[in-house]
Design an enzyme around this catalytic site. Sequence first.
Site, mmCIF file in Angstrom:
data_model
loop_
_atom_site.group_PDB
_atom_site.id
_atom_site.type_symbol
_atom_site.label_atom_id
_atom_site.label_comp_id
_atom_site.label_asym_id
_atom_site.label_seq_id
_atom_site.Cartn_x
_atom_site.Cartn_y
_atom_site.Cartn_z
ATOM 1 N N GLY A 10 30.201 110.928 54.684
ATOM 2 C CA GLY A 10 30.852 111.967 53.902
ATOM 3 C C GLY A 10 30.117 113.292 53.983
ATOM 4 C CB ILE A 12 27.517 115.047 49.395
ATOM 5 C CG1 ILE A 12 28.438 116.120 48.805
ATOM 6 C CG2 ILE A 12 26.166 115.079 48.682
ATOM 7 C CD1 ILE A 12 28.803 115.886 47.344
ATOM 8 C CB ALA A 60 34.077 109.684 45.509
ATOM 9 C CE1 TYR A 61 41.878 105.499 47.456
ATOM 10 C CE2 TYR A 61 42.338 107.557 46.316
ATOM 11 C CZ TYR A 61 42.766 106.491 47.070
ATOM 12 O OH TYR A 61 44.079 106.407 47.446
ATOM 13 C CG ASP A 102 37.326 120.630 39.924
ATOM 14 O OD1 ASP A 102 36.847 120.047 40.910
ATOM 15 O OD2 ASP A 102 38.465 121.128 39.919
ATOM 16 C CE1 TYR A 125 38.461 112.149 43.304
ATOM 17 C CE2 TYR A 125 39.027 114.308 42.419
ATOM 18 C CZ TYR A 125 38.137 113.479 43.080
ATOM 19 O OH TYR A 125 36.936 113.968 43.511
ATOM 20 C CE LYS A 129 34.098 111.411 41.254
ATOM 21 N NZ LYS A 129 33.056 110.773 42.127
ATOM 22 C CD1 TRP A 150 37.896 123.679 44.050
ATOM 23 C CD2 TRP A 150 37.820 125.801 44.747
ATOM 24 N NE1 TRP A 150 38.866 124.372 43.357
ATOM 25 C CE2 TRP A 150 38.847 125.685 43.783
ATOM 26 C CE3 TRP A 150 37.587 127.045 45.315
ATOM 27 C CZ2 TRP A 150 39.629 126.767 43.385
ATOM 28 C CZ3 TRP A 150 38.358 128.115 44.919
ATOM 29 C CH2 TRP A 150 39.384 127.975 43.964
#
Length: 300
Positions: A10, A12, A60-61, A102, A125, A129, A150
């Site tokens: 991913g 990150i 994450a999904y 967010d 979503y 989270k 973002w």
Amino acid sequence: MRVLVIGRTGQISTELLARLPAAGHEALALEPPDFDMTDAAQVAAAFARFRPEAVINAAAYTAVDKAEDDQALAFAVNGTGPGLLGEAAARAGVPVVHYSTDYVFAGDKPTPYTEDDAPNPAGVYGASKLDGERRLHAAQPRAVTLRTAWVCSAHGNNFVKTMLRLGRERPEVRVVADQHGAPTFADDLADAAVALLPRLVAAPAGDPVFGVFHLSGQPFTTWHGFAAAIFEGAAQRGQPAPKLTAITTADYPTRATRPANSRLDCSRAAQRLGIAAADWRAGLARCLDALLPVTKESTR
């Protein structure tokens, strides 16, 4: 120290795996199909095998629209998974860094969201989270959740890459101008986690370093404003500059509701963690430098 990273490819996690060894840490990265964070036995086995001194969950999904029709998987990955990591980390006595979003807010507040605002996700979503945040911190008080927004980088799929592709394919690109927030670059988010690790390992439960924090880029803009900056930077590097047209959210309907306000107040992270919101314009320049080859035209 030994750091267990959940996620390998991913945005990150890619940045983390470049930075952790450079900071002197040993990193083990796990992701499907080799590892299922929703399986308690696999999580326990990973801890037993690697014996981490800290954990960073960068998995994450993230298929926001698909999540509306795939609730079970979204809640398993984004909710159950962080909870299991928290339980294993608590048994091992090690801290956790977790990334959230967010989207835990509906985006209907007129000012930037603080950590004291009550979450009210508008879609699956965001709800999944939020479930993960709550499960993680209930299981392991020595955890840090970094809510961000973002996210972009030179890796994976993201808004920067989409705009560059559309700029090459189309003479005109239409972008939403009534959703507000701030781009955040994955390398800045990785740097934040790496900087936190020594303090987290040393801190006891109850230390103000633990908890939920907002960390996104600055200054605030819109998707349209971000796109304009992308095309300006691309043009400086010899790439096509299409006509950019502002549209409304209503002009671009999606399966899941997008927050009109994704602005996050990041002052608590600056005060308690010593980590300030990074200027996304600098991150964009780094990203474009990595993605776009230098041409003779761009250097004239």
